[in-house]
Write an enzyme that holds these catalytic residues in place. Structure first.
Site, short mmCIF file in Angstrom:
data_model
loop_
_atom_site.label_atom_id
_atom_site.label_comp_id
_atom_site.label_asym_id
_atom_site.label_seq_id
_atom_site.Cartn_x
_atom_site.Cartn_y
_atom_site.Cartn_z
N ASP A 17 26.24 8.74 -15.96
CA ASP A 17 25.40 9.98 -16.32
C ASP A 17 26.46 10.53 -17.54
O ASP A 17 27.70 11.00 -17.35
CB ASP A 17 25.37 11.01 -15.16
N LYS A 70 23.07 18.90 -24.31
CA LYS A 70 24.58 19.20 -24.58
C LYS A 70 25.19 18.50 -25.95
O LYS A 70 25.76 19.40 -26.85
CB LYS A 70 25.48 18.44 -23.44
N TRP A 120 27.00 17.87 -10.57
CA TRP A 120 25.98 16.77 -11.10
C TRP A 120 26.07 15.64 -10.22
O TRP A 120 24.97 14.98 -9.83
CB TRP A 120 25.90 16.50 -12.43
C1 LIG Z 1 23.53 19.42 -17.77
C2 LIG Z 1 23.84 18.30 -17.01
C3 LIG Z 1 22.73 17.62 -16.24
C4 LIG Z 1 21.39 17.98 -16.04
O1 LIG Z 1 20.62 18.03 -17.02
P1 LIG Z 1 19.09 18.39 -17.13
O2 LIG Z 1 18.58 17.83 -18.33
O3 LIG Z 1 18.93 19.78 -16.95
O4 LIG Z 1 18.51 17.67 -15.90
C5 LIG Z 1 23.13 16.38 -15.60
N1 LIG Z 1 24.38 15.76 -15.64
C6 LIG Z 1 25.24 16.38 -16.34
C7 LIG Z 1 26.75 15.87 -16.38
C8 LIG Z 1 25.02 17.25 -16.93
O5 LIG Z 1 26.02 17.95 -17.97
#
Ligand SMILES: *Cc1c(COP(=O)(O)O)cnc(C)c1O
Length: 357
Positions: free
Chosen positions: A166, A190, A99
């Protein structure tokens, strides 16, 4: 048989979130209409938006001067919105996984995006510690929890330039010092709600400094001004988020959640460390409390499909590792009860005993 959901995302939600969401799909607030079919500008839905905003601020102890936004496009949309709004010429990224790499790739479209350090050579099994953040960067970007590789930053870093994070997979898992961050974002699926909404916590004074024109939908100021209602927001996941946040508050907030998460992770990591057939993949000091990655030791490697089948039959759902590292990944987000973790450990012990007998 009780099924435990160890999926990495979309993932387990508190039971109350699922039940309340199901109720509101049929009859929202007892008004005789579904939450799916009412106006997002109705009084009843505005109250949901307001409560989510208030609970974000309360649970995360967000200081004055920050805005909370609820947007479409997932965390991946933020990979480009962040540089669009904050990067004039240069930015810096810590590359700790898939990511983080994707976020860095987008930033490169906007100018000089520097990778200050990377753990790619060792399949992202640790978080680099020795690096220099260029002081002429407009911001420094980190991924606090690496969902795929099972590593996590356990502290809020000090950065000489605005810090962007993030936090898709560890938001609300522990208290954080928001004042150390310029912007925090993540997808909801998540630890918060069903897929479809992303959250952004942004320090207002950092906006409006780049010289490029920004399309309205990609400009954070548009969404601040319109209270995340510039266009139709993802109403259902926002409604669900409200119930997850209420659940967190009732539980005692993020310090209590952190203790529970530490306790759950310790049960699983202890089992892995004391096993003669399983081993963890992430460096111990950087192990994630959310995503526990483990494999079978070389000598037992061939048994991986067999264990997957054994565990799945015993109700352990979603423990197959990500294709990039194989083995197993147990995601033990906030909503995973301790009993679920114990059930997985019992399963591992039983399988091991069978092999070694
Ligand atoms: C799942 C995830 C993403 C992607 O998220 P989307 O909502 O599918 O774009 C980005 N960063 C991290 C750390 C993730 O776990």
């Amino acid at each position: 048989m009780k099924i435990y959901n160890f999926s990495a995302g979309p993932s387990i939600l508190p039971q109350v979130t699922i039940e309340k969401t199901a109720e509101a799909v049929k009859n929202f607030n007892g008004i005789g209409l579904s939450v799916l079919e009412i106006s997002h500008r109705s009084k009843d839905f505005q109250a949901v938006m307001d409560e989510v905003d208030a609970l974000f601020k309360e649970l995360l102890n967000i200081p004055e001067g920050y805005s909370v936004l609820l947007l479409g496009g997932g965390a991946s949309m933020q990979f480009c919105m962040v540089p669009y709004n904050l990067m004039e010429k240069k930015s810096a990224y810590l590359n700790t996984g898939t990511w983080a790499s994707k976020a860095l790739k987008e930033a490169k479209l906007f100018g000089e995006a520097v990778e200050v350090a990377s753990s790619k050579d060792t399949l992202f099994n640790y978080i680099p510690k020795d690096y220099v953040i260029p002081t002429d960067a407009d911001y420094f970007h980190v991924t606090t929890n690496n969902t795929i590789y099972g590593t996590q930053l356990h502290e809020d870093l000090d950065s000489p330039v605005p810090l962007v994070a993030d936090m898709s997979s560890d938001i609300f898992s522990r208290p954080i010092d928001i004042s150390k961050y310029a912007l925090i974002y993540g997808g909801a699926q998540k630890n918060l709600a069903p897929a479809g909404v992303a959250f952004v916590i942004v320090k207002d004074e950092l906006l409006g400094k780049v010289s490029r024109p920004i399309p309205s939908m990609l400009d954070y100021r548009t969404h601040i001004k319109d209270g995340s209602m510039f266009n139709t927001p993802p109403v259902l996941p926002i409604y669900s988020a409200m119930h997850t946040l209420r659940w967190l508050k009732e539980l005692g907030g993020l310090s209590v959640m952190q203790k529970m998460n530490e306790e759950k992770a310790a049960i699983l990591y202890d089992a892995i460390d004391n096993s003669s057939i399983f081993e963890g993949t992430a460096a111990k000091e950087d192990r994630s409390l959310m995503n526990v990655c483990f494999v079978m030791k070389d000598k037992y490697k061939d048994l991986e499909p067999e264990f997957l089948k054994f565990a799945t039959e015993k109700g352990m759902s979603g423990i197959k590792g990500h294709r990039s590292i194989g083995g197993f990944r147990a995601s033990i987000y906030n909503a995973m009860p301790k009993e679920g973790v114990q059930a997985l450990v019992d399963c591992m012990n039983e399988f091991e005993k069978k092999q070694l007998d």
